[in-house]
Design a protein around this motif. Structure first.
Motif, PDB file in Angstrom:
ATOM      1  N   ALA A 156      -8.418  24.721 -25.975  1.00 50.72           N
ATOM      2  CA  ALA A 156      -9.671  24.540 -25.228  1.00 50.72           C
ATOM      3  C   ALA A 156      -9.494  23.534 -24.102  1.00 50.72           C
ATOM      4  N   ALA A 157      -8.796  22.435 -24.380  1.00 56.68           N
ATOM      5  CA  ALA A 157      -8.566  21.416 -23.362  1.00 56.68           C
ATOM      6  C   ALA A 157      -7.705  21.963 -22.228  1.00 56.68           C
ATOM      7  N   ASP A 158      -6.702  22.758 -22.574  1.00 63.56           N
ATOM      8  CA  ASP A 158      -5.838  23.347 -21.560  1.00 63.56           C
ATOM      9  C   ASP A 158      -6.634  24.268 -20.625  1.00 63.56           C
ATOM     10  N   ARG A 159      -7.529  25.055 -21.211  1.00 64.31           N
ATOM     11  CA  ARG A 159      -8.349  25.961 -20.419  1.00 64.31           C
ATOM     12  C   ARG A 159      -9.270  25.176 -19.467  1.00 64.31           C
ATOM     13  N   MET A 160      -9.860  24.104 -19.975  1.00 63.43           N
ATOM     14  CA  MET A 160     -10.777  23.311 -19.159  1.00 63.43           C
ATOM     15  C   MET A 160     -10.036  22.601 -18.016  1.00 63.43           C
ATOM     16  N   LEU A 161      -8.843  22.080 -18.320  1.00 60.86           N
ATOM     17  CA  LEU A 161      -8.065  21.417 -17.278  1.00 60.86           C
ATOM     18  C   LEU A 161      -7.695  22.391 -16.162  1.00 60.86           C
ATOM     19  N   ASN A 162      -7.388  23.603 -16.535  1.00 62.69           N
ATOM     20  CA  ASN A 162      -7.067  24.608 -15.508  1.00 62.69           C
ATOM     21  C   ASN A 162      -8.290  24.974 -14.672  1.00 62.69           C
ATOM     22  N   PHE A 163      -9.475  24.952 -15.278  1.00 65.71           N
ATOM     23  CA  PHE A 163     -10.715  25.171 -14.515  1.00 65.71           C
ATOM     24  C   PHE A 163     -10.888  24.081 -13.451  1.00 65.71           C
ATOM     25  N   PHE A 164     -10.624  22.831 -13.862  1.00 66.57           N
ATOM     26  CA  PHE A 164     -10.724  21.727 -12.907  1.00 66.57           C
ATOM     27  C   PHE A 164      -9.718  21.903 -11.780  1.00 66.57           C
ATOM     28  N   LEU A 165      -8.483  22.300 -12.148  1.00 68.04           N
ATOM     29  CA  LEU A 165      -7.432  22.456 -11.154  1.00 68.04           C
ATOM     30  C   LEU A 165      -7.785  23.565 -10.162  1.00 68.04           C
ATOM     31  N   GLN A 166      -8.491  24.600 -10.603  1.00 69.15           N
ATOM     32  CA  GLN A 166      -8.896  25.704  -9.738  1.00 69.15           C
ATOM     33  C   GLN A 166     -10.178  25.397  -8.958  1.00 69.15           C
ATOM     34  N   GLU A 167     -10.694  24.173  -9.170  1.00 69.42           N
ATOM     35  CA  GLU A 167     -11.904  23.708  -8.470  1.00 69.42           C
ATOM     36  C   GLU A 167     -13.095  24.628  -8.732  1.00 69.42           C
ATOM     37  N   ILE A 168     -13.209  25.120  -9.944  1.00 68.46           N
ATOM     38  CA  ILE A 168     -14.330  25.982 -10.305  1.00 68.46           C
ATOM     39  C   ILE A 168     -15.640  25.191 -10.334  1.00 68.46           C
ATOM     40  N   PHE A 169     -15.574  23.948 -10.782  1.00 69.81           N
ATOM     41  CA  PHE A 169     -16.781  23.129 -10.889  1.00 69.81           C
ATOM     42  C   PHE A 169     -17.088  22.370  -9.593  1.00 69.81           C
ATOM     43  N   GLN A 171     -14.870  20.488  -5.825  1.00 65.25           N
ATOM     44  CA  GLN A 171     -13.614  20.191  -5.133  1.00 65.25           C
ATOM     45  C   GLN A 171     -13.067  18.849  -5.634  1.00 65.25           C
ATOM     46  N   ILE A 172     -11.746  18.766  -5.713  1.00 65.31           N
ATOM     47  CA  ILE A 172     -11.121  17.518  -6.153  1.00 65.31           C
ATOM     48  C   ILE A 172     -10.015  17.144  -5.180  1.00 65.31           C
ATOM     49  N   SER A 173      -9.685  15.888  -5.169  1.00 59.42           N
ATOM     50  CA  SER A 173      -8.686  15.366  -4.238  1.00 59.42           C
ATOM     51  C   SER A 173      -7.280  15.744  -4.675  1.00 59.42           C
ATOM     52  N   PRO A 174      -6.306  15.721  -3.756  1.00 56.68           N
ATOM     53  CA  PRO A 174      -4.908  15.998  -4.123  1.00 56.68           C
ATOM     54  C   PRO A 174      -4.404  15.048  -5.212  1.00 56.68           C
ATOM     55  N   GLU A 175      -4.856  13.785  -5.153  1.00 53.33           N
ATOM     56  CA  GLU A 175      -4.422  12.825  -6.166  1.00 53.33           C
ATOM     57  C   GLU A 175      -4.940  13.222  -7.551  1.00 53.33           C
ATOM     58  N   MET A 176      -6.185  13.715  -7.590  1.00 53.18           N
ATOM     59  CA  MET A 176      -6.744  14.151  -8.860  1.00 53.18           C
ATOM     60  C   MET A 176      -6.027  15.397  -9.382  1.00 53.18           C
ATOM     61  N   LYS A 177      -5.667  16.310  -8.476  1.00 50.57           N
ATOM     62  CA  LYS A 177      -4.917  17.495  -8.901  1.00 50.57           C
ATOM     63  C   LYS A 177      -3.579  17.104  -9.525  1.00 50.57           C
ATOM     64  N   GLN A 178      -2.941  16.114  -8.901  1.00 52.71           N
ATOM     65  CA  GLN A 178      -1.662  15.655  -9.431  1.00 52.71           C
ATOM     66  C   GLN A 178      -1.842  15.081 -10.840  1.00 52.71           C
ATOM     67  N   ALA A 179      -2.902  14.302 -11.026  1.00 53.87           N
ATOM     68  CA  ALA A 179      -3.168  13.719 -12.345  1.00 53.87           C
ATOM     69  C   ALA A 179      -3.468  14.810 -13.373  1.00 53.87           C
ATOM     70  N   ILE A 180      -4.222  15.832 -12.958  1.00 53.85           N
ATOM     71  CA  ILE A 180      -4.558  16.921 -13.875  1.00 53.85           C
ATOM     72  C   ILE A 180      -3.306  17.706 -14.260  1.00 53.85           C
ATOM     73  N   ASN A 181      -2.403  17.889 -13.303  1.00 49.18           N
ATOM     74  CA  ASN A 181      -1.144  18.578 -13.610  1.00 49.18           C
ATOM     75  C   ASN A 181      -0.343  17.822 -14.666  1.00 49.18           C
ATOM     76  N   VAL A 182      -0.347  16.495 -14.564  1.00 47.74           N
ATOM     77  CA  VAL A 182       0.340  15.672 -15.563  1.00 47.74           C
ATOM     78  C   VAL A 182      -0.299  15.880 -16.937  1.00 47.74           C
ATOM     79  N   MET A 183      -1.634  15.902 -16.971  1.00 46.42           N
ATOM     80  CA  MET A 183      -2.339  16.116 -18.240  1.00 46.42           C
ATOM     81  C   MET A 183      -2.043  17.499 -18.806  1.00 46.42           C
ATOM     82  N   ILE A 184      -1.980  18.504 -17.932  1.00 45.63           N
ATOM     83  CA  ILE A 184      -1.678  19.866 -18.399  1.00 45.63           C
ATOM     84  C   ILE A 184      -0.291  19.926 -19.013  1.00 45.63           C
ATOM     85  N   ARG A 185       0.694  19.288 -18.355  1.00 42.59           N
ATOM     86  CA  ARG A 185       2.060  19.284 -18.900  1.00 42.59           C
ATOM     87  C   ARG A 185       2.120  18.564 -20.242  1.00 42.59           C
TER      88      ARG A 185
END
Length: 370
Positions: A156-169, A171-185
């Motif tokens: 469930a957490a993996d799915r939600m993180l990918n939603f954030f990365l796709q900016e479904i909710f 827009q997010i900054s490049p720095e936030m995308k980088q942080a989310i990628n770390v969390m996904i890994r």
């Protein structure tokens, strides 16, 4: 207030006086006694109401004590029950009784204190084994529940993180995308560890079912190399598959009988580890075959890297469960343990050759399909 369960003992003898004597002695010590007069009745009683101990006369008409013992031991549906053989004949074979599966032997006329001591000893053994089996079942249940309960929120957490990365909710900054990628890994690493733990549990509990079919190891290795090549390129590593030692016209070249997904898991683990623990140089996967009139043909896969290598003192335990290497990048210590289980289930084996500072070579050996 808890009720203390009495140990139940089954006494088997074709002489009524002997049954009465054994029953009197043991009941005076607080045991529950069931008595039967022949081997067939004993076998039926064991299935109907399994006792904690069997005191079994050897010489009986029909089915003797040796045969009763053998049948009990050969019945996989009967849990372990200690068997004390009882005989009045000195020429009776102790060896035959013990080979049949009995745990102890006493001769008639017996000393009451000796009989009671042997009964207490065998019941201690029974209780110890029962407790170990109980702990094993509890551990298996815990691992099963834990892995299931962990996987659900991780997915469930993996799915939600990918939603954030796709900016479904939003827009997010490049720095936030980088942080989310770390969390996904990190989340994926944890999910992989949970999945591996579940697979190890299935193998250890004997609940792993393999789907055997003809598998082409060349194809499987090519797929894994193709998928992991981007990871190697990120580290400027050369990842190559070498099959030149195989006969291009041979029959069933690289073919084994196995579970494709499980064999793929082994290769993915070994090649992934090689990339993880190598900073410069290359990882080479070589596939070859052996053929000898005196030995079964094998398909051999070697995964060689130019990484850190493994210290000699660690090599003997590298395949043990939760045995982590000393490298700071070492994972849970389950991957190689699981790989060894998979190889053994396929009638193969996994070997290691390594030297510090010179890299490692993991070798897989599998019987070639004829």
């Amino acid at each position: 207030m808890s009720i203390i369960k009495k140990d139940r003992i089954l006494s088997v003898d074709d002489t009524k006086d002997n049954l009465i004597l054994v029953k009197t002695i043991l009941e005076s010590e607080g045991y529950d006694i069931d008595s039967v007069s022949n081997g067939q009745a004993a076998l039926e009683k064991v299935v109907e109401l399994p006792p904690d101990l069997i005191i079994l006369d050897v010489m009986m008409p029909g089915i003797n004590g040796y045969e009763v013992t053998r049948r009990i031991r050969n019945n996989p549906e009967i849990n372990y029950i200690p068997i004390l053989l009882l005989t009045a004949f000195h020429e009776s074979s102790v060896v035959e009784g013990l080979d049949a599966g009995a745990d102890d032997f006493i001769r008639k006329p017996f000393d009451t204190e000796e009989l009671l001591a042997r009964v207490r000893s065998l019941l201690r053994l029974k209780h110890s084994i029962d407790e170990q089996e109980k702990m094993t079942r509890q551990r298996e249940d815990f691992v099963s529940r834990l892995t299931h309960d962990l996987r659900t929120p991780l997915v469930a957490a993996d799915r939600m993180l990918n939603f954030f990365l796709q900016e479904i909710f939003c827009q997010i900054s490049p720095e936030m995308k980088q942080a989310i990628n770390v969390m996904i890994r990190s989340n994926q690493n944890l999910l992989d560890m949970v999945n591996t733990l579940l697979e190890v549990y299935r193998f250890e509990a004997g609940k792993k079912n393999l789907n055997y079919e003809s598998c082409n190891l060349i194809t499987i290795a090519s797929e894994v190399v193709s998928e992991l090549t981007p990871l190697a390129l990120e580290k400027n590593l050369v990842l190559k598959l070498d099959t030149h030692q195989l006969s291009p016209t041979g029959n069933n070249t690289g073919i084994v009988n196995g579970d494709r997904l499980e064999l793929r898991r082994v290769l993915n683990n070994l090649i992934g580890n090689a990339i993880k623990f190598t900073d410069t140089g290359s990882i080479e996967i070589r596939i070859l075959e052996t053929s000898s009139p005196h030995h079964p043909s094998e398909v051999i896969i070697e995964v060689q890297d130019t990484g850190y290598g493994i210290a000699p003192e660690d090599q003997g335990t590298i395949f043990e469960r939760f045995r982590q290497g000393r490298n700071k990048r070492s994972g849970s210590g389950l991957g190689l343990h699981l790989s060894q289980y998979i190889m053994e289930a396929h009638g193969g084996k996994i070997e290691l050759s390594s030297a510090l500072g010179k890299g490692s070579t993991f070798t897989l050996r599998l019987p070639k399909k004829t």
